[in-house]
Enzyme design. Structure first.
Site, PDB file in Angstrom:
ATOM      1  N   GLY A  22      36.303 -10.076   5.937  1.00 17.35           N
ATOM      2  CA  GLY A  22      37.640  -9.545   5.711  1.00 17.35           C
ATOM      3  C   GLY A  22      37.770  -9.065   4.278  1.00 17.35           C
ATOM      4  N   ASP A  46      22.188 -18.621   2.302  1.00 21.60           N
ATOM      5  CA  ASP A  46      22.387 -17.230   1.891  1.00 21.60           C
ATOM      6  C   ASP A  46      22.413 -17.127   0.366  1.00 21.60           C
ATOM      7  OD1 ASP A  46      22.654 -14.540   2.337  1.00 21.60           O
ATOM      8  OD2 ASP A  46      24.827 -14.578   2.577  1.00 21.60           O
TER       9      ASP A  46
END
Length: 952
Positions: A641, A753
């Protein structure tokens, strides 16, 4: 009138029956709704769980009584997910066995203590983590408590001492710490478990002394296993009061002091293993241990003593191990005449004189190991049929002696020939030939015998095969044959053997067959012969289920015409009541499955997750902070988002990561992420300020980090000049943040990540690791040290081992961090212009030249001042260690931190300094103009099907 009276009476009876029917339906609906809510957090459920009622539709693994769920046995079903608090609603549950589901993770919910009727709690070989809740001590009916082979941490709950009906207590092979709990005042302890037969605590990290009060004469223990811990102090003499003992293991600890003399009174003990400690004093007379089969006192610091003559009186002895125990003198002639003797290991002592063995010795004898002693002469009758090892004795050091037993040998007997009945039988792919030459998909696993009195031979194992088959058939399981293969003794002294159980009449088991077999072993229903001692079974994942559908015939009910109308009316009432309450319960179950449904801004509503410092924000509060999420405050965006900058009423700057509706997680997953972020607190991790779960919003609120990402600074976008010293300090800070996640978070966390775009720099250029959207709990890993999961991360940073196998480990983060270190050197993205940074560095390197000849690929900012690059070569070496193809060759993050600290010291900096803050602006730009440090967008963002190629 009489007819009317009978009619009224019939109506009352009908209404009474209707109420009973409604009540039964109501209770059954409770269980069904609870089970549905429970399994919403599970994946890979059995196919039969898709429709209908758990009791009425015969869900696999569900046992019901009077429409109530009393048993959940789903061992070895490859379930995935977590155990939610909805379990507590199953108030009639007696048995819960979820063993061998290696993808079941997370903590054990405290609400499990509400299952007051539970008798069997069996969670062997899963990946549960966190502390064992004290509420387990409320399960007063508990008989079997098996939580072994998980990743539980913290102390052993003292409340377990309340379980006076407990027979089996197995907490072995976890990460438990602290001391052994005993009772004091109103606090319970393990010493109160006078009816418990099994104390299994091996392979943990328990520390401190063994309390004297742990043992007493009222106890009925038969197995006391505390091996492979960190216990200190002496073995208490109270151990000798427990006359029922059969197996005792305290090996591989740090115990010291003298052995208590009354230990010789334990006449029922078969296995006594006290090796690898620091025990001192004389070896006591153990001739009273007339049942002793295995005696292992190796690697201690006993007083020098003659080889004890009382050993020859132990007529049940099969295995004697007293390596490096300061034995001296000669071995008595009668020593090897013990009828059951198989293995004698006395290496690394001072045994001297003449070693002699005639034609009369135990027919079971397999091995005599007397290497590295002081034996001066040897007389051995020809034709002996056992292995004799005498290397490094004066007799063998004579060059004229060229005998086989004088050659240095490894201990034989630690592995055994695979038992094959049909070695030439060819089977279809993945099928295995059974002992009677049928090809099938067997149920397989590994027996781990924790205190075997004999390490046996092929004849023993064939006899065990027969015993297992006989017992399984007695249990009326669909078994045709069993096979034992690959038998060995591991580093912990455990006897391991692979078991294959073959189906009867068909070449595979269905789910019910696998569940039944797994339960026989997880619940210790199968008892092996005495010489094998206590065991744990580790089942392999079974995937070859038959998947055959079954037709459930329904028998019509023929009712007399005279009472047909009454029965119909009663059924209608029941149906109406059942539908009403089922709808009500289903609504409640749906609400319970939504953990945020009853939240309020103060966080006082029901089912509030365990948060540590994270604040609940309403949507209105965040709208005010961001001027209704105006585009002027939009500082970035990504697949999740948009990210907005905001200011709280108290003046604190925040970054708000607002999900777009198309990417919303499930509420339970969002709750888990909030809990995860709220409990990690370290100066090198981005702090979660709070969250919003209001009016359909899923929003995370972070501290605002003004200087953007490391990638932006290396590329020059932020205007911050990254000299060598600042790069070292940023590398050190981010490494410490990652080390915290791996080694200090509880349970540990794999970030998954790590990249320069997820390392942020604050106003003092302190590195902060960010974006935990892909993180996995390290408690999710199995005993092999990995968790099997879909590959996610960013191309270029992905661990090739994880990329190819789907097996995620903490070393996957180490690989990604190594790539970040190479970015520090080159200021290039991992994959740029079609070139992979790791391959480029390796091809350009020349270790015989200054700076390893890397000037061509280095950041030009560094090349202009090479005299300042102190420790550069060590830095590159460390980075290349981190990016080794195989995880086993990479360092841990703790080791990485230590090496970077060393490099920082070489560069003349204090590794404990707070930062490497800029003292001025660079290129006319202050450290503060960043774009999107919290977004998760990337040119190489990856989540999905693995391509056919891999990074070089």
């Amino acid at each position: 009138m009489r007819v009317l009276g009978y009619g009224m009476m019939g109506l009352r009876v009908g209404l009474f029956l209707a109420l009973i029917c409604i009540r039964i339906s109501d209770i059954a609906a409770q269980d069904a709704a609870a089970l549905q809510a429970l399994t919403e957090s599970w994946g890979n459920l059995p196919p039969s769980w898709n429709t209908g009622d758990p009791c009425g539709n015969s869900w696999e693994g569900i046992t019901c009584r009077n429409s109530r769920i009393v048993g959940i046995t789903l061992a070895n079903m490859d379930l995935m997910g977590q155990l939610s608090g909805d379990l507590a609603t199953l108030s009639e549950l007696r048995i819960l066995d979820l063993s061998y589901n290696q993808r079941l993770t997370g903590p054990l919910p405290p609400s499990i203590g509400q299952l007051t009727r539970l008798t069997n709690l069996i969670l062997v070989g899963c990946r549960f983590s966190g502390r064992i809740p004290n509420s387990v001590g409320s399960l007063e009916q508990l008989v079997y408590l098996s939580l072994n082979e998980n990743r539980f941490t913290g102390e052993v709950p003292a409340s377990i001492g309340n379980l006076r009906n407990l027979y089996w207590l197995d907490l072995a092979d976890n990460q438990l710490t602290g001391s052994i709990p005993v009772s004091s005042g109103d606090t319970p302890g393990l010493d109160l478990l006078v009816n418990t037969k099994h104390f299994h605590f091996g392979k943990n990290r328990l520390s401190g002394p063994i309390p004297r009060s742990l043992f007493n004469s009222s106890m009925t223990l038969i197995h006391v296993l505390f091996d492979n811990n960190e216990l200190t102090g002496s073995i208490p003499s109270t151990l000798g009061l427990v006359r029922t003992l059969e197996a005792v293991r305290f090996d591989r600890n740090s115990l010291s002091g003298d052995l208590p003399t009354n230990i010789g009174n334990l006449s029922n003990v078969n296995e006594l293993v006290l090796s690898n400690n620091a025990l001192t004093g004389p070896i006591p007379d153990l001739s009273g241990m007339e049942s002793l089969s295995l005696l292992d006192l190796s690697n201690n610091s006993f007083e020098a003593t003659e080889v004890p003559r009382w050993i020859a009186t132990l007529q049940s002895l099969t295995t004697l191990m007293m390596e490096e125990t300061s034995l001296e003198g000669s071995i008595p002639d009668e020593f090897f005449n013990i009828p059951q003797l198989q293995i004698v290991r006395l290496r690394n002592n001072q045994i001297n004189g003449t070693f002699g063995i005639g034609s009369s010795y135990s027919s079971q004898l397999q091995l005599i190991d007397l290497q590295n002693n002081s034996i001066g002469a040897v007389t051995v009758a020809p034709g002996y049929n056992f292995t004799l090892m005498l290397a490094d004795n004066p007799f063998c050091q004579d060059n004229r002696v060229s005998l086989s037993y004088c050659n240095i040998q490894q201990n034989p007997g630690s592995s055994y020939t695979t038992l094959q009945s049909c070695p030439d039988r060819r089977c279809p792919s993945e099928q295995i030939s059974s002992p009677i030459c049928n090809c099938a998909y067997p149920f397989t696993g590994t027996f781990i015998f924790r205190a075997p009195s004999s390490f046996g031979n092929s004849n023993y194992f064939r006899a065990l095969q027969v015993d297992i088959l006989r017992r399984l058939q007695i249990f009326r399981l669909p078994v045709e044959s069993v096979a034992i293969r690959d038998v060995d003794v591991d580093e912990f002294g455990y006897l391991n053997m692979h078991l294959a159980v073959f189906p009867a009449g068909i070449d595979y088991f269905n789910r019910t067959g696998v569940i039944s077999l797994a339960f026989v072993f997880s619940n210790q229903t199968y008892k092996p012969p005495e010489e094998y001692g206590p065991y744990v079974f580790r089942a392999d994942i079974y995937t070859h289920f038959e998947g055959r559908s079954r037709d459930n015939s329904r028998t019509g009910i023929i009712v007399g015409a005279a009472i047909g109308a009454s029965i119909l009316l009663l059924l209608l009432i029941c149906a109406g009541g059942y539908a009403y309450f089922q709808k009500k319960r289903a609504k409640k179950a749906k609400q319970q499955a939504n953990p945020f449904v009853s939240w309020d801004p103060q966080g006082t509503g029901g089912d509030v997750p365990q948060l540590k410092g994270a604040r609940f924000f309403t949507l209105e509060e965040l709208q005010k902070c961001t001027h209704n999420f105006s585009e002027a405050n939009n500082i970035g965006s990504g697949g999740y988002g948009k990210v907005y900058k905001g200011i709280l009423p108290d003046g604190q700057m925040i970054a708000i990561k607002r999900s777009q509706h198309g990417s919303m997680q499930g509420s339970r997953e969002f709750k888990n992420e909030v809990e995860l972020l709220s409990r990690v607190h370290h100066k090198n991790l981005v702090k979660l300020v709070g969250f919003c779960f209001d009016k359909g919003e899923q929003t995370l609120v972070y501290e605002f980090i003004p200087n953007g990402t490391l990638m932006e600074s290396l590329s020059g976008k932020s205007g911050i000049r990254m000299d060598w010293i600042r790069r070292l300090m940023v590398t050190l800070g981010s490494a410490r943040g990652l080390q915290y996640l791996h080694e200090l978070a509880d349970p540990p966390i794999i970030h998954r990540d790590i990249k320069s775009n997820n390392i942020l720099l604050d106003e003092r250029l302190t590195a902060k690791v960010a974006d935990f959207g892909l993180s996995k709990l390290f408690g999710d890993t199995d005993q092999k040290g990995y968790v099997t999961t879909q590959v996610k991360g960013t191309m270029g940073y992905l661990d090739p081992e994880y990329f190819m196998t789907n097996q995620l480990t903490e070393k996957s983060d180490v690989f990604s961090f190594g790539v970040v270190m190479l970015e520090m050197v080159t200021a290039r993205q991992p994959i740029q212009d079609g070139k992979y940074i790791v391959k480029e560095i390796k091809e350009a390197m020349d270790r015989t030249k200054d700076l390893y000849n890397l000037e061509r690929v280095m950041d030009t900012m560094l090349v202009t001042n090479t005299s300042m690059l102190v420790g550069f070569e060590k830095f590159v070496d460390l980075a290349l260690k981190c990016v080794q193809d195989e995880g086993m060759y990479r360092p841990t993050m703790g080791e990485v931190v230590k090496e970077i600290e060393h490099i920082v010291k070489l560069a003349g900096m204090n590794p404990n300094a707070d930062s490497a803050a800029p003292s001025q602006t660079y290129d006319g730009v202050s450290g503060g103009n960043f774009s999107h440090p919290y977004s998760d967008n990337s040119l190489f963002s990856y989540s999905g099907t693995i391509p056919l190629t891999r990074p070089e």
